[in-house]
Enzyme design. Structure first.
Site, PDB file in Angstrom:
ATOM      1  N   SER A 100       0.848  -1.188   0.000  1.00  0.00           N
ATOM      2  CA  SER A 100       0.000   0.000   0.000  1.00  0.00           C
ATOM      3  C   SER A 100       0.885   1.239   0.000  1.00  0.00           C
ATOM      4  O   SER A 100       2.099   1.166   0.247  1.00  0.00           O
ATOM      5  CB  SER A 100      -0.909   0.014   1.232  1.00  0.00           C
ATOM      6  OG  SER A 100      -0.131   0.184   2.415  1.00  0.00           O
ATOM      7  N   ASP A 136      -2.014  -1.918  -3.673  1.00  0.00           N
ATOM      8  CA  ASP A 136      -3.406  -1.815  -3.258  1.00  0.00           C
ATOM      9  C   ASP A 136      -3.998  -0.454  -3.629  1.00  0.00           C
ATOM     10  O   ASP A 136      -3.398   0.324  -4.368  1.00  0.00           O
ATOM     11  CB  ASP A 136      -3.496  -2.072  -1.750  1.00  0.00           C
ATOM     12  CG  ASP A 136      -4.830  -2.654  -1.319  1.00  0.00           C
ATOM     13  OD1 ASP A 136      -5.694  -2.884  -2.184  1.00  0.00           O
ATOM     14  OD2 ASP A 136      -5.001  -2.884  -0.110  1.00  0.00           O
ATOM     15  N   HIS A 137      -5.146  -0.163  -3.054  1.00  0.00           N
ATOM     16  CA  HIS A 137      -5.952   1.019  -3.378  1.00  0.00           C
ATOM     17  C   HIS A 137      -5.127   2.265  -3.722  1.00  0.00           C
ATOM     18  O   HIS A 137      -4.320   2.720  -2.925  1.00  0.00           O
ATOM     19  CB  HIS A 137      -6.854   1.373  -2.191  1.00  0.00           C
ATOM     20  CG  HIS A 137      -7.888   0.345  -1.893  1.00  0.00           C
ATOM     21  ND1 HIS A 137      -9.167   0.400  -2.384  1.00  0.00           N
ATOM     22  CD2 HIS A 137      -7.832  -0.782  -1.144  1.00  0.00           C
ATOM     23  CE1 HIS A 137      -9.859  -0.636  -1.958  1.00  0.00           C
ATOM     24  NE2 HIS A 137      -9.061  -1.383  -1.196  1.00  0.00           N
ATOM     25  N   ASP A 174      -8.144   2.589  -7.556  1.00  0.00           N
ATOM     26  CA  ASP A 174      -9.449   2.692  -6.901  1.00  0.00           C
ATOM     27  C   ASP A 174     -10.010   4.092  -7.140  1.00  0.00           C
ATOM     28  O   ASP A 174      -9.793   5.011  -6.350  1.00  0.00           O
ATOM     29  CB  ASP A 174      -9.319   2.405  -5.407  1.00  0.00           C
ATOM     30  CG  ASP A 174     -10.651   2.518  -4.675  1.00  0.00           C
ATOM     31  OD1 ASP A 174     -11.677   2.765  -5.354  1.00  0.00           O
ATOM     32  OD2 ASP A 174     -10.673   2.370  -3.448  1.00  0.00           O
ATOM     33  N   GLU A 203     -11.695  -0.829  -9.403  1.00  0.00           N
ATOM     34  CA  GLU A 203     -12.809  -0.982  -8.461  1.00  0.00           C
ATOM     35  C   GLU A 203     -14.055  -0.285  -8.977  1.00  0.00           C
ATOM     36  O   GLU A 203     -14.009   0.838  -9.481  1.00  0.00           O
ATOM     37  CB  GLU A 203     -12.442  -0.430  -7.080  1.00  0.00           C
ATOM     38  CG  GLU A 203     -13.577  -0.565  -6.077  1.00  0.00           C
ATOM     39  CD  GLU A 203     -13.120  -0.572  -4.628  1.00  0.00           C
ATOM     40  OE1 GLU A 203     -13.971  -0.457  -3.742  1.00  0.00           O
ATOM     41  OE2 GLU A 203     -11.906  -0.708  -4.378  1.00  0.00           O
ATOM     42  N   GLU A 217      -9.219   1.520   5.720  1.00  0.00           N
ATOM     43  CA  GLU A 217      -7.985   0.757   5.613  1.00  0.00           C
ATOM     44  C   GLU A 217      -6.880   1.640   5.065  1.00  0.00           C
ATOM     45  O   GLU A 217      -6.999   2.202   3.977  1.00  0.00           O
ATOM     46  CB  GLU A 217      -8.164  -0.472   4.715  1.00  0.00           C
ATOM     47  CG  GLU A 217      -6.891  -1.312   4.577  1.00  0.00           C
ATOM     48  CD  GLU A 217      -7.068  -2.479   3.634  1.00  0.00           C
ATOM     49  OE1 GLU A 217      -6.807  -3.613   4.057  1.00  0.00           O
ATOM     50  OE2 GLU A 217      -7.471  -2.261   2.481  1.00  0.00           O
ATOM     51  N   HIS A 231     -14.013  -3.113   4.771  1.00  0.00           N
ATOM     52  CA  HIS A 231     -12.703  -3.337   5.375  1.00  0.00           C
ATOM     53  C   HIS A 231     -12.851  -3.447   6.890  1.00  0.00           C
ATOM     54  O   HIS A 231     -13.645  -2.738   7.503  1.00  0.00           O
ATOM     55  CB  HIS A 231     -11.761  -2.168   5.061  1.00  0.00           C
ATOM     56  CG  HIS A 231     -11.311  -2.131   3.634  1.00  0.00           C
ATOM     57  ND1 HIS A 231     -11.319  -0.980   2.882  1.00  0.00           N
ATOM     58  CD2 HIS A 231     -10.827  -3.100   2.816  1.00  0.00           C
ATOM     59  CE1 HIS A 231     -10.864  -1.236   1.671  1.00  0.00           C
ATOM     60  NE2 HIS A 231     -10.555  -2.514   1.611  1.00  0.00           N
ATOM     61  N   GLY A 232     -12.070  -4.316   7.486  1.00  0.00           N
ATOM     62  CA  GLY A 232     -12.100  -4.463   8.935  1.00  0.00           C
ATOM     63  C   GLY A 232     -12.937  -5.663   9.347  1.00  0.00           C
ATOM     64  O   GLY A 232     -13.458  -6.417   8.529  1.00  0.00           O
ATOM     65  N   HIS A 254     -12.565  -7.730  -2.046  1.00  0.00           N
ATOM     66  CA  HIS A 254     -11.952  -6.832  -1.064  1.00  0.00           C
ATOM     67  C   HIS A 254     -12.673  -6.963   0.275  1.00  0.00           C
ATOM     68  O   HIS A 254     -13.834  -7.348   0.338  1.00  0.00           O
ATOM     69  CB  HIS A 254     -12.010  -5.388  -1.549  1.00  0.00           C
ATOM     70  CG  HIS A 254     -10.934  -5.051  -2.518  1.00  0.00           C
ATOM     71  ND1 HIS A 254     -10.123  -3.948  -2.402  1.00  0.00           N
ATOM     72  CD2 HIS A 254     -10.499  -5.691  -3.634  1.00  0.00           C
ATOM     73  CE1 HIS A 254      -9.256  -3.904  -3.387  1.00  0.00           C
ATOM     74  NE2 HIS A 254      -9.479  -4.965  -4.161  1.00  0.00           N
ATOM     75  N   GLY A 272     -11.940  -9.027   2.839  1.00  0.00           N
ATOM     76  CA  GLY A 272     -12.194 -10.435   3.108  1.00  0.00           C
ATOM     77  C   GLY A 272     -12.105 -10.827   4.576  1.00  0.00           C
ATOM     78  O   GLY A 272     -12.686 -11.835   4.981  1.00  0.00           O
ATOM     79  N   ASN A 286      -8.573 -10.167  -0.691  1.00  0.00           N
ATOM     80  CA  ASN A 286      -7.689  -9.343   0.125  1.00  0.00           C
ATOM     81  C   ASN A 286      -7.851  -9.672   1.606  1.00  0.00           C
ATOM     82  O   ASN A 286      -8.971  -9.821   2.099  1.00  0.00           O
ATOM     83  CB  ASN A 286      -8.001  -7.857  -0.092  1.00  0.00           C
ATOM     84  CG  ASN A 286      -7.468  -7.334  -1.393  1.00  0.00           C
ATOM     85  OD1 ASN A 286      -7.063  -8.092  -2.266  1.00  0.00           O
ATOM     86  ND2 ASN A 286      -7.465  -6.019  -1.548  1.00  0.00           N
ATOM     87  N   ILE A 287      -6.728  -9.750   2.282  1.00  0.00           N
ATOM     88  CA  ILE A 287      -6.707 -10.015   3.720  1.00  0.00           C
ATOM     89  C   ILE A 287      -5.716  -9.051   4.365  1.00  0.00           C
ATOM     90  O   ILE A 287      -4.559  -8.992   3.963  1.00  0.00           O
ATOM     91  CB  ILE A 287      -6.285 -11.465   4.032  1.00  0.00           C
ATOM     92  CG1 ILE A 287      -7.150 -12.463   3.264  1.00  0.00           C
ATOM     93  CG2 ILE A 287      -6.361 -11.748   5.526  1.00  0.00           C
ATOM     94  CD1 ILE A 287      -6.585 -13.862   3.248  1.00  0.00           C
ATOM     95  N   ASP A 288      -6.170  -8.309   5.348  1.00  0.00           N
ATOM     96  CA  ASP A 288      -5.281  -7.383   6.052  1.00  0.00           C
ATOM     97  C   ASP A 288      -5.574  -7.385   7.551  1.00  0.00           C
ATOM     98  O   ASP A 288      -4.710  -7.690   8.365  1.00  0.00           O
ATOM     99  CB  ASP A 288      -5.429  -5.974   5.473  1.00  0.00           C
ATOM    100  CG  ASP A 288      -4.419  -4.985   6.062  1.00  0.00           C
ATOM    101  OD1 ASP A 288      -3.367  -5.442   6.574  1.00  0.00           O
ATOM    102  OD2 ASP A 288      -4.665  -3.777   6.016  1.00  0.00           O
ATOM    103  N   THR A 289      -6.816  -7.080   7.914  1.00  0.00           N
ATOM    104  CA  THR A 289      -7.166  -6.975   9.329  1.00  0.00           C
ATOM    105  C   THR A 289      -6.859  -8.262  10.084  1.00  0.00           C
ATOM    106  O   THR A 289      -6.277  -8.235  11.176  1.00  0.00           O
ATOM    107  CB  THR A 289      -8.655  -6.620   9.478  1.00  0.00           C
ATOM    108  OG1 THR A 289      -8.922  -5.421   8.745  1.00  0.00           O
ATOM    109  CG2 THR A 289      -9.025  -6.401  10.927  1.00  0.00           C
TER     110      THR A 289
END
Length: 400
Positions: free
Chosen positions: A103, A150-151, A185, A215, A223, A268-269, A306, A308, A328-331
């Site tokens: 990012s 990313d975005h 995005d 997107e 995020e 997100h989250g 997005h 996820g 997408n996986i972040d949190t």
């Protein structure tokens, strides 16, 4: 739920007259070796896909195969070499590809918080440094790795311009781009402007064999500097006509490769059950609509998922059935990394209070416990394990 109405005639006129050109249109000089003579590195994957960073035709072959075979790969936001290594170790463990995602904020963090970020200099340098790190070590893990960003909002396009310049230089020397793909995005802009800018960048990307992720609709939540917590809920759901319009416009670019982040209630989250209303049926309906308009294959569009983290396995796998090839996986991975560090501290707490002195004796040294590599490795292992679970949910286990 109210959906924004769109006029097909206004957007793209007579779609029956449209002849799609999506896919790589390249001369034999672009290919170092024909598919017929390539030696397969992975029994279950196309011959073009090799261990290490995957770009161009190999990337397209991999994503098409994922769609046809019914699996999706994790797309993981990283912030440094520890999270990068956790990604690749996870992929090696579960036996499948992975997407390492940078990012704008993550790039700045990799460069160092004190680095000058005027004109996105630190964000650009950090992403380039991280990409080069991945390229140096990825093949050692024996898995395909996609280098992605990313975005990128409209105001952040200079960041992508800087990364594109790096890929141009890398292409001149190596015959492939530094990055596999970039996401734009522009979902906050009007549809026509969103896709017009995407098409402009698609023309640049196509010359370097870079894939575009775009997107449509808005991913809710917040995020890494992108805050859509107060967005109107109707914008969380993309319409089939919007996807078709984007497909038509981008497909006119020779050598175009693209995927679509269509919104179907994504946020997100992680939120309490009942606060997020995912509707992956939107993706199924969109594929059906596009097939009716285009003819040919049943799932013309490659979708990405997005937001996820926290999603149910049922929603994830139903989305995969609709042509989702990456989630997408972040949190969840952020928490997993921290949880590994937290557990390490809890287990060795009494050995982490001073350089010398612990329950084994007042003169006993604690260096082997407070060595930063110990806690960081615990974070890596925890993140690795969470990604293995994600790969299971995505049906991405033992697919090489």
């Amino acid at each position: 739920m109210k959906f924004a109405a769109l006029s097909l005639a206004l957007l793209f006129g007579n779609s029956n007259a449209f002849t799609p050109t999506f896919g790589l249109q390249r001369s034999p000089t672009h290919l170092s070796m024909s598919a017929a003579t390539e030696t397969k590195a992975f029994p279950k994957l196309p011959a073009s896909v090799k261990p290490g960073v995957v770009t161009g035709k190999a990337l397209l072959d991999l994503l098409d195969h994922a769609k046809d075979a019914g699996f999706a790969m994790p797309g993981v936001n990283i912030v440094g070499s520890n999270s990068i290594n956790a990604c690749m170790e996870a992929a090696k463990s579960y036996g499948g590809p992975i997407m390492v995602t940078f990012s704008k904020g993550g790039g700045a963090y990799i460069a160092g918080k004190a680095a000058d970020n005027t004109d996105d200099a630190a964000s650009i340098a950090g992403c380039i440094a991280g990409a080069k790190h991945v390229r140096e070590v990825a093949a050692l893990y024996g898995v395909p790795v996609i280098l992605h960003t990313d975005h990128c909002q409209k105001a952040w396009l200079p960041w992508i311009d800087g990364l594109l310049k790096a890929s141009e230089e890398y292409y001149k020397e190596h015959g492939e781009p530094l990055f596999s793909s970039h996401m734009l995005d522009l979902s906050e802009e009007p549809l026509e402007e969103n896709i017009a800018i995407c098409r402009e960048y698609m023309e640049k990307f196509a010359k370097l064999d870079i894939l575009l992720e775009f997107e449509l609709g808005v991913t809710g939540g917040e995020e890494d500097g992108v805050d859509n917590t107060d967005v109107d809920s109707s914008r969380l759901y993309t319409q089939p006509e919007e996807v078709m319009y984007a497909y038509e416009q981008l497909s006119t670019v020779p050598n175009a490769m693209f995927t679509c982040a269509a919104s179907f209630g994504n946020v997100h989250g992680v939120y309490a059950p009942g606060n997020v209303d995912l509707q992956p049926v939107i993706l199924h309906n969109t594929q059906k609509y596009m097939q009716e308009k285009l003819g040919g294959e049943a799932k013309p569009m490659k979708f990405v998922f997005h937001g996820g983290s926290g999603s149910s396995v049922e929603d994830i796998q139903y989305a995969i059935e609709a042509g989702v090839i990456k989630m997408n996986i972040d949190t969840d991975t952020q928490w997993a990394y921290w949880d590994g560090v937290r557990k390490y501290e809890a287990e060795h707490h009494d050995y982490l209070q001073a350089q010398i002195g612990n329950p084994d004796g007042a003169d006993k040294p604690n260096k082997k416990y407070y060595d930063p590599r110990m806690a960081l490795r615990a974070g890596e292992e925890s993140m690795r394990d969470r990604l293995i679970k994600s790969a299971e949910d995505l049906k991405c286990v033992n697919v090489l």
